[in-house]
Design an enzyme around this catalytic site. Structure first.
Site, PDB file in Angstrom:
ATOM      1  N   ARG A  24       0.822  -1.205   0.000  1.00 18.08           N
ATOM      2  CA  ARG A  24       0.000   0.000   0.000  1.00 18.08           C
ATOM      3  C   ARG A  24       0.856   1.254   0.000  1.00 18.08           C
ATOM      4  O   ARG A  24       2.067   1.202   0.253  1.00 18.08           O
ATOM      5  CB  ARG A  24      -0.920   0.019   1.228  1.00 18.08           C
ATOM      6  CG  ARG A  24      -0.165  -0.035   2.557  1.00 18.08           C
ATOM      7  CD  ARG A  24      -1.097  -0.002   3.746  1.00 18.08           C
ATOM      8  NE  ARG A  24      -0.368  -0.145   4.999  1.00 18.08           N
ATOM      9  CZ  ARG A  24      -0.718   0.443   6.143  1.00 18.08           C
ATOM     10  NH1 ARG A  24      -1.781   1.223   6.186  1.00 18.08           N
ATOM     11  NH2 ARG A  24      -0.027   0.255   7.241  1.00 18.08           N
ATOM     12  N   THR A 135      11.192   3.599   9.677  1.00 13.64           N
ATOM     13  CA  THR A 135      10.900   2.948   8.406  1.00 13.64           C
ATOM     14  C   THR A 135      11.357   3.807   7.232  1.00 13.64           C
ATOM     15  O   THR A 135      11.104   5.013   7.202  1.00 13.64           O
ATOM     16  CB  THR A 135       9.391   2.678   8.282  1.00 13.64           C
ATOM     17  OG1 THR A 135       8.996   1.799   9.335  1.00 13.64           O
ATOM     18  CG2 THR A 135       9.058   2.037   6.945  1.00 13.64           C
ATOM     19  N   LYS A 160      14.623   0.384   9.089  1.00 15.86           N
ATOM     20  CA  LYS A 160      13.781  -0.701   8.597  1.00 15.86           C
ATOM     21  C   LYS A 160      13.436  -0.384   7.150  1.00 15.86           C
ATOM     22  O   LYS A 160      12.667   0.541   6.873  1.00 15.86           O
ATOM     23  CB  LYS A 160      12.523  -0.838   9.451  1.00 15.86           C
ATOM     24  CG  LYS A 160      11.602  -1.967   9.022  1.00 15.86           C
ATOM     25  CD  LYS A 160      10.409  -2.059   9.963  1.00 15.86           C
ATOM     26  CE  LYS A 160       9.410  -3.082   9.485  1.00 15.86           C
ATOM     27  NZ  LYS A 160       8.252  -3.187  10.385  1.00 15.86           N
ATOM     28  N   LYS A 162      11.788  -0.909   3.603  1.00  8.52           N
ATOM     29  CA  LYS A 162      10.659  -1.523   2.917  1.00  8.52           C
ATOM     30  C   LYS A 162      11.054  -1.873   1.480  1.00  8.52           C
ATOM     31  O   LYS A 162      11.532  -1.018   0.725  1.00  8.52           O
ATOM     32  CB  LYS A 162       9.460  -0.566   2.887  1.00  8.52           C
ATOM     33  CG  LYS A 162       8.856  -0.275   4.255  1.00  8.52           C
ATOM     34  CD  LYS A 162       8.042  -1.447   4.766  1.00  8.52           C
ATOM     35  CE  LYS A 162       7.259  -1.064   6.004  1.00  8.52           C
ATOM     36  NZ  LYS A 162       6.439  -2.179   6.519  1.00  8.52           N
ATOM     37  N   ASP A 190      11.939  -5.329   5.418  1.00 11.58           N
ATOM     38  CA  ASP A 190      10.534  -5.738   5.518  1.00 11.58           C
ATOM     39  C   ASP A 190      10.002  -5.898   4.100  1.00 11.58           C
ATOM     40  O   ASP A 190       9.837  -4.920   3.364  1.00 11.58           O
ATOM     41  CB  ASP A 190       9.718  -4.695   6.279  1.00 11.58           C
ATOM     42  CG  ASP A 190       8.300  -5.167   6.556  1.00 11.58           C
ATOM     43  OD1 ASP A 190       7.939  -6.285   6.131  1.00 11.58           O
ATOM     44  OD2 ASP A 190       7.542  -4.416   7.203  1.00 11.58           O
ATOM     45  N   GLU A 218      11.830  -9.443   7.467  1.00 13.51           N
ATOM     46  CA  GLU A 218      10.468  -9.579   7.974  1.00 13.51           C
ATOM     47  C   GLU A 218       9.499 -10.009   6.878  1.00 13.51           C
ATOM     48  O   GLU A 218       9.457  -9.416   5.802  1.00 13.51           O
ATOM     49  CB  GLU A 218      10.021  -8.223   8.548  1.00 13.51           C
ATOM     50  CG  GLU A 218       8.620  -8.209   9.129  1.00 13.51           C
ATOM     51  CD  GLU A 218       8.291  -6.879   9.785  1.00 13.51           C
ATOM     52  OE1 GLU A 218       7.126  -6.704  10.189  1.00 13.51           O
ATOM     53  OE2 GLU A 218       9.197  -6.013   9.899  1.00 13.51           O
ATOM     54  N   ASP A 243       5.497 -11.633  10.611  1.00 14.20           N
ATOM     55  CA  ASP A 243       4.612 -10.525  10.958  1.00 14.20           C
ATOM     56  C   ASP A 243       3.175 -10.913  10.642  1.00 14.20           C
ATOM     57  O   ASP A 243       2.434 -11.355  11.510  1.00 14.20           O
ATOM     58  CB  ASP A 243       5.029  -9.253  10.223  1.00 14.20           C
ATOM     59  CG  ASP A 243       4.136  -8.054  10.568  1.00 14.20           C
ATOM     60  OD1 ASP A 243       3.332  -8.157  11.509  1.00 14.20           O
ATOM     61  OD2 ASP A 243       4.252  -7.017   9.896  1.00 14.20           O
ATOM     62  N   LYS A 267       2.186  -7.038  17.160  1.00  9.77           N
ATOM     63  CA  LYS A 267       1.519  -5.757  16.907  1.00  9.77           C
ATOM     64  C   LYS A 267       0.138  -5.806  17.549  1.00  9.77           C
ATOM     65  O   LYS A 267      -0.600  -6.779  17.363  1.00  9.77           O
ATOM     66  CB  LYS A 267       1.390  -5.496  15.403  1.00  9.77           C
ATOM     67  CG  LYS A 267       2.706  -5.238  14.691  1.00  9.77           C
ATOM     68  CD  LYS A 267       2.492  -4.997  13.205  1.00  9.77           C
ATOM     69  CE  LYS A 267       3.804  -4.708  12.494  1.00  9.77           C
ATOM     70  NZ  LYS A 267       3.623  -4.565  11.022  1.00  9.77           N
ATOM     71  N   CYS A 295       4.239  -1.727  15.020  1.00 12.61           N
ATOM     72  CA  CYS A 295       2.973  -1.026  14.877  1.00 12.61           C
ATOM     73  C   CYS A 295       2.589  -1.006  13.408  1.00 12.61           C
ATOM     74  O   CYS A 295       3.426  -1.247  12.537  1.00 12.61           O
ATOM     75  CB  CYS A 295       3.047   0.395  15.436  1.00 12.61           C
ATOM     76  SG  CYS A 295       4.327   1.446  14.690  1.00 12.61           S
ATOM     77  N   ASP A 321      10.031  -1.414  17.068  1.00 10.87           N
ATOM     78  CA  ASP A 321       9.690  -0.781  15.800  1.00 10.87           C
ATOM     79  C   ASP A 321       8.404   0.022  16.016  1.00 10.87           C
ATOM     80  O   ASP A 321       7.327  -0.350  15.571  1.00 10.87           O
ATOM     81  CB  ASP A 321       9.502  -1.850  14.720  1.00 10.87           C
ATOM     82  CG  ASP A 321       9.001  -1.289  13.392  1.00 10.87           C
ATOM     83  OD1 ASP A 321       9.384  -0.151  13.063  1.00 10.87           O
ATOM     84  OD2 ASP A 321       8.227  -1.983  12.708  1.00 10.87           O
ATOM     85  N   ASP A 323       7.730   3.448  15.267  1.00 13.56           N
ATOM     86  CA  ASP A 323       8.077   4.730  14.660  1.00 13.56           C
ATOM     87  C   ASP A 323       6.884   5.486  14.102  1.00 13.56           C
ATOM     88  O   ASP A 323       7.060   6.547  13.501  1.00 13.56           O
ATOM     89  CB  ASP A 323       9.100   4.509  13.539  1.00 13.56           C
ATOM     90  CG  ASP A 323       8.550   3.642  12.408  1.00 13.56           C
ATOM     91  OD1 ASP A 323       7.539   2.946  12.630  1.00 13.56           O
ATOM     92  OD2 ASP A 323       9.137   3.654  11.314  1.00 13.56           O
TER      93      ASP A 323
END
Length: 370
Positions: A24, A135, A160, A162, A190, A218, A243, A267, A295, A321, A323
């Site tokens: 997303r 992130t 982290k 993405k 991730d 992740e 996750d 989470k 989160c 994590d 953030d």
């Protein structure tokens, strides 16, 4: 201290930079805020993000399930009976983990206020100072390098990253970021379910052979692909973390029994709040497995609850994590947990410690009982 009513509000904060993953892209933190009123005038605060591609929950759906099913069973209950309250929240409906999380946060906030103690102390005590990663959204290499540079200048020493939307580009992104920042920060990847098992093994073997050292990777594969996670874990040196595959205590036990992953990401929006997050942390302790507390893209109300848990369960939760608030242009919440760059500091105020919230938009007719 009896529950009198449940109310709803919206809270929207623009991001510093768009949040992009393999699943997303968003430009705002948009929380549904749940306010639980008591007969003595205290208010408990909870919140949840809308993440339909991950939890299946939307703000409209959360309001509906709380109003129609859970709130009627909570009104009139005593706040000090925290186990009874969490049982009601968890057992009244199946699924709806984000709605449950928002409610649990609010009742735990009130529980802390009832006993006049910060939540982390009631959950077991711990250090009031924590440190989070930040992130770096997936983008072209130059933009990602620029975002890494800004993060390091802000004091973050864990990034982290993405990735997951193009395998070969992902490998080049990681190599470039490692070359530029490995001496300044630890790197976490991730993938957000963007690869399959064979692609993951190929990518990680390429990176490992190139000398790229990663703290963890992740959720590289689809949430249902438990055998894929096991296949990867058995073939690479880099630690693998679940996750989206790890919502419930039962799923966590299955993952750890199979040796499918090395680390579990907790989470609150997945577990349905603090009660089952605590259960998962205790399960991982039995298996001597590591945890990270994470989160979704949430503001500081929900992230405050996660921070209190991280402090209280520091022996199990070794990675942080949290953030979400750092990604926003400002924090509308006054009091409670202070988020400043990588630093998180818990206050000694009761519960979550929230004093007021700027920009809170109450939802018309969003009250139970009406």
């Amino acid at each position: 201290m009896k529950i009198k009513a449940v109310r709803f509000a919206k809270l929207k904060v623009p991001l510093v930079t768009p949040f992009k993953t393999a699943l997303r892209e968003v430009s705002f933190i948009e929380d549904l805020v749940v306010l639980i009123d008591t007969e003595c005038g205290q208010i408990g605060y909870g919140s949840a993000a809308s993440t339909p591609v991950i939890t299946g929950d939307t703000h409209q759906g959360m309001i509906a399930v709380i109003q129609q099913f859970i709130a009627p069973k909570l009104v009139g209950q005593e706040i000090e009976n925290i186990n009874q309250l969490t049982h009601i929240i968890q057992s009244t409906v199946v699924g709806n983990s984000s709605a449950k999380a928002a409610l649990e946060l609010a009742v735990y906030d009130l529980w802390g206020k009832f006993y006049q103690a910060p939540l982390y102390k009631l959950l077991g005590g711990g250090n009031s100072a924590l440190k989070t990663d930040i992130t770096i959204s997936v983008d072209n290499i130059d933009k990602m390098l620029s975002d890494c540079q800004r993060a390091v200048e802000q004091g973050f020493d864990v990034l982290k990253i993405k990735i997951g939307n193009n395998l070969n580009q992902d490998i080049e992104r990681v190599k470039a970021i490692h070359a530029g920042f490995a001496a300044k920060a630890q790197l976490r990847l991730d993938v957000n379910q963007g690869w399959n098992a064979k692609q993951t093994v190929f990518a990680l073997q390429q990176l490992e052979q190139a000398g790229v050292v990663l703290e963890l990777v992740e959720q590289p594969v689809k949430s249902s692909d438990i055998q894929g996670l096991k296949y990867i874990t058995e073939r690479v040196s880099t630690p693998i973390m679940a996750d989206e595959s790890a919502f419930s205590p039962k799923q966590v036990i299955q993952l750890l029994e199979l040796g499918a992953v090395d680390i579990i990401n907790i989470k609150l929006m997945k577990t349905g709040g603090l009660s089952r997050a605590i259960e998962i942390a205790n399960i991982t302790a039995q298996y001597q497995a590591e945890c990270m507390i994470g989160c979704m893209l949430e503001g500081s109300i929900a992230v405050a609850g996660a921070a209190h848990l991280a402090s209280a369960k520091a022996q199990q939760i070794s990675k942080i994590d949290l953030d979400g608030p750092a990604l926003g242009q400002y924090d509308p919440v006054q009091g409670g947990v202070e988020f400043s760059g990588p630093q998180i500091r818990l206050s000694e105020a009761p519960g979550l410690g929230i004093e007021s919230i700027t920009g809170l938009e109450l939802i018309t007719n969003g009250v139970w009982p009406a």
